[in-house]
Design a protein around this motif. Sequence first.
Motif, PDB file in Angstrom:
ATOM      1  N   PRO A 198       0.812  -1.227   0.000  1.00  0.00           N
ATOM      2  CA  PRO A 198       0.000   0.000   0.000  1.00  0.00           C
ATOM      3  C   PRO A 198       0.843   1.274   0.000  1.00  0.00           C
ATOM      4  N   HIS A 249      -2.776   5.168   2.047  1.00  0.00           N
ATOM      5  CA  HIS A 249      -3.689   4.040   2.267  1.00  0.00           C
ATOM      6  C   HIS A 249      -3.454   3.385   3.615  1.00  0.00           C
ATOM      7  N   TRP A 250      -2.185   3.164   3.907  1.00  0.00           N
ATOM      8  CA  TRP A 250      -1.840   2.476   5.151  1.00  0.00           C
ATOM      9  C   TRP A 250      -2.327   3.292   6.343  1.00  0.00           C
ATOM     10  N   ARG A 278      -4.685   5.495   6.530  1.00  0.00           N
ATOM     11  CA  ARG A 278      -6.133   5.598   6.603  1.00  0.00           C
ATOM     12  C   ARG A 278      -6.742   4.414   7.364  1.00  0.00           C
ATOM     13  N   ARG A 279      -6.088   3.257   7.278  1.00  0.00           N
ATOM     14  CA  ARG A 279      -6.631   2.049   7.871  1.00  0.00           C
ATOM     15  C   ARG A 279      -6.525   2.038   9.391  1.00  0.00           C
TER      16      ARG A 279
END
Length: 430
Positions: A394, A398-399, A401-402
Amino acid sequence: MATTTSKRRRDQPVGLVAGGLIDRRTVLRRALALPFLAPLTHAASAESVNAERPAWMRAPGVPMSAYGRPSAYEADVVRAVAQEYRGIAPEAGVSLTPLHRLRGSITPAGLHFERHHSGVPQIDPGRHHLMIHGEVERPLVFGVDALLRYPVETRIGFVECAGNSFPNAADRAPAKTCGAIHGLLSNSEWGGVSLRRLLDEAGLRKTARWLIAEGADAAAMVRSIPLSMALDDGMVALYQNGERLRPEQGYPARLWFPGLEGNLHIKWVRRIKVSERPAHSRDETSKYSDRLADGSALQFTLEMGVKSIITMPSGQMQLPRPGWYEIEGLAWSGSGRVRAVDVSADGGHSWVAAHLDDPALDRALTRFRIPWEWRGEPQVIESRAVDESGAVQPTREHWKRRYAAGQIYHNNAIQRWRVDAQGRVENHFG
Ligand SMILES: Nc1nc2c(c(=O)[nH]1)N[C@H]1C(S)=C(S)[C@@H](COP(=O)(O)O)O[C@H]1N2
Ligand SMILES: [Mo]
């Protein structure tokens, strides 16, 4: 050769894609024609080399030694030490592998990263035992000599701490080297006795679902491992790159599980309790668990994600001048082989497949490389790995956001390096 090539570069820049990367087919045709290091070598005539008789040619060298050491001129290729509680508990913390100074895929034992929760116990192997008990037909106790009498199986693979890349949890990109950021990662040939063999001998009961393993350090570290994962090539490791384990790596015996988070690989292992349920120990509840953005938490994220990093050029390096370089790096995945690594040299707009070095082993570090022309302009370079399960590394966005703010574990986000107009390379979050 330099003249011919510079003429070709002016006349027909074929094969070059965005950012100065060149694709694989072009590499095959042109690799030998690229003047990679030519500008750095100096023109010496055969005579002047012959005329020189350095001191080491005028007298015999030093004799043999019982155990070899690196050249004194390589004394700066060392682990970066980070102590969590300096002054109070200097024995707790990490030392990181200088990934950016190494060019192979096997980590020399003396540079394997270290993670100690309570220092390195100085264990006398004659007084160390491993007990297997719990949901088994026959509880067993092994001395180290007994373990050494089993056939030793070997396997190459990595250990990566779940907290690897922790400096990148900061909001601003820390100005650190690749090793100081990502060096809680090392790769060795591990030799030992398969857990399957030892557990077969103890006789697993039908109720057996988990192993609860304990170390013989002052931390008495405890972790639970699902039995199915432990039987998938897990071992009691006794050897590291052909020699007995270093004390830092768990001498005389440690657990090693291909692809699983480092914390599970209990060092100085003294006890394996076979159980129906996990122990819910400190290191699998308050630590090494993942806090998600929605406020919930994940326990037992055991398989390390697909990941890659460019090791050259990387943070704090200085490119001497514009020209051809080979971008090099490492890729790995906790769920199998690396299928591909793509590299971008234009901030993630276009990607080119890098060459993967042989052997690209299952759950082991794999090297990748791709030729690149740096033209003296600011540029952002990055790599993105894909593994054989199809998982894609990612982006940092993205990372992040998780997970909840402050999450550090299991960070497999893409690492970007920015090269400025002067050739200085820096960690880059943009
Ligand atoms: N007994 C014991 N085992 C341990 C640890 C420890 O502190 N004590 N640290 C764990 C952690 S968090 C990691 S990442 C790996 C590191 O292995 P290494 O020090 O050989 O690199 O060992 C694991 N096994
Ligand atoms: Mo770890």
